[in-house]
Write a protein that holds these residues in place. Structure first.
Motif, short mmCIF file in Angstrom:
data_model
loop_
_atom_site.label_atom_id
_atom_site.label_comp_id
_atom_site.label_asym_id
_atom_site.label_seq_id
_atom_site.Cartn_x
_atom_site.Cartn_y
_atom_site.Cartn_z
N ALA A 160 61.34 64.58 48.19
CA ALA A 160 61.84 66.07 48.53
C ALA A 160 61.36 66.96 47.32
CB ALA A 160 63.03 65.20 47.48
N GLN A 161 60.84 66.62 46.33
CA GLN A 161 59.74 67.66 45.33
C GLN A 161 58.37 67.17 44.98
OE1 GLN A 161 63.19 66.89 44.03
NE2 GLN A 161 63.78 68.81 44.95
N THR A 214 74.68 60.82 48.72
CA THR A 214 73.71 61.97 49.22
C THR A 214 74.16 63.08 49.32
OG1 THR A 214 71.70 62.03 50.29
CG2 THR A 214 73.75 61.95 52.07
N HIS A 232 57.21 70.93 52.55
CA HIS A 232 57.87 70.58 53.27
C HIS A 232 57.16 70.10 54.42
CE1 HIS A 232 55.93 73.99 54.70
NE2 HIS A 232 56.05 74.36 53.70
N GLY A 271 62.33 61.50 45.21
CA GLY A 271 62.21 61.15 47.03
C GLY A 271 62.30 59.33 46.66
N ARG A 285 56.74 64.07 56.15
CA ARG A 285 56.95 64.33 54.59
C ARG A 285 55.71 63.07 53.89
NH1 ARG A 285 61.08 66.93 51.86
NH2 ARG A 285 62.03 67.81 53.18
N GLN A 301 68.55 62.93 46.55
CA GLN A 301 66.88 63.39 47.05
C GLN A 301 66.46 62.75 47.99
OE1 GLN A 301 65.19 64.14 43.76
NE2 GLN A 301 66.55 65.99 43.02
N SER A 302 66.61 61.38 48.00
CA SER A 302 66.19 60.60 48.54
C SER A 302 66.35 59.24 49.84
CB SER A 302 66.09 59.38 47.69
OG SER A 302 67.79 58.74 47.10
N SER A 354 67.69 72.35 51.04
CA SER A 354 66.09 72.34 50.87
C SER A 354 66.02 70.91 51.21
CB SER A 354 66.19 72.70 49.79
OG SER A 354 67.11 72.58 48.45
N LYS A 355 67.56 69.85 51.38
CA LYS A 355 67.22 68.38 50.88
C LYS A 355 66.72 67.29 51.71
CE LYS A 355 69.21 67.74 47.07
NZ LYS A 355 69.60 69.09 46.55
N PRO A 356 66.18 66.42 52.71
CA PRO A 356 65.72 65.70 53.18
C PRO A 356 66.33 65.95 54.63
CG PRO A 356 65.05 65.01 51.36
CD PRO A 356 65.84 65.47 51.11
#
Length: 383
Positions: A289-290, A185, A355, A140, A258, A165-166, A190-192
């Motif tokens: 992202a995680q 990207t 999330h 992220g 987030r 993820q960022s 499930s990505k941002p």
């Protein structure tokens, strides 16, 4: 409890009073009405919005995050015999795309607290065969592009950011995907910033590279039936572009949420003695992202959490250089690719539910159950 609650997004209210579901439905209906399912007007609209957001001149929307990496590498002319420096602590797409072009991934170890490519270990891996560098902005936040870009510039090498993820994060006031020669990207759900299927994008300020990436993503076609490059069928579908446009007005709030939830996780976990929380580098923001911590006896911890209804995931349990398809053959590497920090991380990282709609009550429950699981296993091990 869900690890990522994608369905919850649809009921979120947009600034104009519509829900995300209403906005997406409206956008899909517009595509069904005009019938331009490939390269419809929504694709150009999305590219215009995203290039302005990232702060670069050009955005090329493509079919997936993997395609974005592949197209970027092809546009740079990576081919058989070349080397591309990257990290072994990532999803397979990062190295798979290098290998598909006949090039060799050369793995550099990661920074122990950010999990991204360690810039201090980059220069020894550069050779006369090096064609590009791919840092991964993992979990992220951006990698250390100030240092990486400086080294790359000294050696005349392009840098491709794997920003799957960022997307939405920042470094020193500039957005991820606009920090290097090419940014890529993913719009995986499930990505941002995720769609309802696959999608991705490439970003650059370089007109020549932008033109080449656009051609490569469309079968190498400069104009109809005139193919100047070997390319791929890497276009984003109009429907996916429309869905992303429907969700776009809520993205800024999701990024804010987030950041808030990630920071709250860290405060709560550190307060109960869990110190291996994500480290945010100076000048960086993260879209989490995680949300990833490190634990001893991970398998046992996961099992206890699962019994309590807490889902977890591991990103990533196996290094890329240990994947059967991607063993590194570079002379600097042995099995494990001389990346001991990445190897150690792969054995201990654990991602918790994360999330933008995670409630405070659910987050408290995750923290409590994680601490309980760690204490329970510690007691069992000492008996």
């Amino acid at each position: 409890m869900k690890f990522i609650d994608l369905a919850a997004q649809q009921s979120q209210q947009l600034p104009d009073g519509m829900t995300v579901r209403d906005a997406v439905d409206s956008r899909i209906t517009a595509v069904l009405n005009h019938g331009r399912y490939i390269l419809g007007p929504e694709v150009e609209e999305l590219e215009t919005i995203l290039s302005a957001y990232i702060g670069v001149n050009y955005c090329i929307a493509v079919a997936s995050g993997t395609d974005a990496l592949l197209i970027a590498l092809m546009a740079l002319g990576v081919q058989d015999g070349d080397e591309v420096i990257t990290t072994s602590f990532s999803f397979i797409s990062t190295s798979e795309t290098i290998t598909l072009l006949g090039a060799t991934p050369v793995y550099v170890d990661i920074d122990p607290v950010t999990y991204s490519l360690d810039a201090a270990k980059l220069e020894p891996a550069i050779s006369t065969r090096t064609k590009a560098i791919i840092p991964v902005s993992l979990y992220g936040q951006p990698a250390d592009f100030s240092s990486i870009n400086g080294i790359a510039e000294r050696h005349g090498l392009p840098v491709i950011e794997d920003g799957a993820q960022s997307f939405g994060s920042m470094q020193d006031g500039r957005r991820s995907c606009g920090l290097s020669t090419i940014g890529t990207t993913s719009f995986f759900p499930s990505k941002p910033f995720g769609g309802y299927g696959d999608g991705g994008a490439c970003f650059t300020d370089d007109l020549e590279l932008a033109d080449r990436m656009r051609r490569v993503s469309r079968h190498g076609q400069a104009r109809r039936y005139s193919h100047t490059d070997v390319g791929v069928n890497g276009r984003i579908d109009t429907l996916q572009a429309a869905i992303l446009l429907g969700k776009w007005p809520n993205f800024a709030k999701e990024v804010e949420d987030r950041g808030r939830i990630g920071a709250a996780y860290s405060r709560k976990l550190q307060a109960v003695g869990v110190t291996t929380t994500p480290h945010l580098s100076s000048g960086n923001t993260s879209v989490y992202a995680q949300y990833t911590v490190q634990v001893d006896q991970r398998v046992e911890v996961q099992a206890v959490l699962k019994e309590q209804g807490i889902p977890t995931a591991v990103h990533y349990p196996t290094l890329l250089c240990q994947q059967p398809a991607l063993h590194c053959k570079h002379s600097l590497c042995s099995y494990g690719c001389n990346t001991p920090i990445a190897k150690a991380a792969s054995e201990r990282v654990l991602s918790l539910p994360m999330h933008p709609w995670l409630s405070d009550a659910d987050q408290n429950r995750v923290v409590d159950e994680l601490v309980n699981a760690m204490q329970q296993i510690k007691i069992s091990a000492s008996v």
